[in-house]
Write an enzyme that holds these catalytic residues in place. Sequence first.
Site, PDB file in Angstrom:
ATOM      1  N   ALA A 122      22.259  91.986  29.939  1.00 58.57           N
ATOM      2  CA  ALA A 122      22.318  92.364  28.936  1.00 58.57           C
ATOM      3  C   ALA A 122      23.962  93.316  28.573  1.00 58.57           C
ATOM      4  CB  ALA A 122      21.432  93.391  28.450  1.00 58.57           C
ATOM      5  N   GLU A 193      24.188  81.760  36.312  1.00 60.09           N
ATOM      6  CA  GLU A 193      24.018  82.971  37.607  1.00 60.09           C
ATOM      7  C   GLU A 193      24.862  82.819  38.781  1.00 60.09           C
ATOM      8  OE1 GLU A 193      19.775  82.830  38.020  1.00 60.09           O
ATOM      9  OE2 GLU A 193      19.502  83.791  36.195  1.00 60.09           O
TER      10      GLU A 193
END
Lengths: 233, 233
Positions: A122, A193
């Site tokens: 985020a 990731e």
Amino acid sequence: MKCIIASTSTIYGSGYLAYLLDEINIFFNKPKEVLFIPYARPGGISHDTYTQKAQDAFEKIGTKVKGIHTYDSPEKAIQEAKFIFTGGGNTFLLVKKLHELGLMLPLKKAVTNGTFYLGTSAGSNICGPTIMTTNDMPIVYPPSFNSLGILNFNINPHYLDPLPNSTHKGETRETRIKEFLQQNKVSVLGLREGSWIAVNGQEIYLRGELSARVFKAASSPYELSTNTSLIGL
Amino acid sequence: MKCIIASTSTIYGSGYLAYLLDEINIFFNKPKEVLFIPYARPGGISHDTYTQKAQDAFEKIGTKVKGIHTYDSPEKAIQEAKFIFTGGGNTFLLVKKLHELGLMLPLKKAVTNGTFYLGTSAGSNICGPTIMTTNDMPIVYPPSFNSLGILNFNINPHYLDPLPNSTHKGETRETRIKEFLQQNKVSVLGLREGSWIAVNGQEIYLRGELSARVFKAASSPYELSTNTSLIGL
């Protein structure tokens, strides 16, 4: 600008920030202290608990963590910080809080003026012009989807490739991003990731072991190799 | 009220609406015509293309489909319809359009006054008080996250159980819904693909072959068997 904008805080099988700590220590030249923005509250944990989690990781490289929620003036805290870290969690919660506290512009100013910045998930999402390519659930209604815009493209963190044998009929990530591009002109970087973006002055590079996926309006998505410049995306 | 509120339009290995058509035909007593709301535009397809897709399915049971976008007054179209179907796609697009055209209240009024309603995916999501438990990407900024509220709980369509061996560090659906419950008091029904809610007068039942997962504030999630009443959720 000097930023690390990472897809995730944590990769499978290792601790919080573990895969990034050495890089952080070198890139930001052994930072003594970091101002932590815990507003995204992953799993709904408190600001204190989240800040402690960041502290537990950063103490391995001797960096002190101070939570922005402990300051009387969070705006002043941002203006005076040398290094700011925004953690992951729910992007809507994060952006709502930043807008409500009037911190979006001060944070943008600080980072563009050279305050070191680390974002994960985020905290990386908000580096694009909008949060419209977040994967998060809209659990609160923010006054705007606009975010920092210190990058001129949007981030899709935790980017996931379509599963070739899936029987699930919900939209794939690629479908969702293509729907975004029907409505918006901004390019999107699908950041897997373990990947991050390193901003150093005028240079912007993709880092980590994996390639990233680029989505642009009116053209097919393509792969971008690691250690490639992201200028002009 | 008389509604079918389905997790998905399509289950793996079969055509659009195929698994539901017989149920629709019986439940809504051989409907002659349906007013279709195509605003969610899955994959960004046009209103016309999407309406044709619905027509191709509904003609198998002899039901004529008219797209709401072809009417001069969509509000009047809603008021005069006997049966309304809102298709899936992007929930943010759908809700933005319904709010901007002032159709949220007329649609709520029609459905609560007995106009038959079929929703799939995004079209089901809007049956709860808010769209805050959608899985969709926030590709446009709607003036509000409030929706029809013809159910007093929220829906999470395409509900997916956590993958036990996943190495992905993005949030699971369960984590996301728990974050929602930290911020909101509304219960959430995780509706798996192939499941639907049948509303018939005062009765509300879970239908389909699978159980559903119930999430409430301050208690553990639990499974609810199919053919169970959803009153009091």
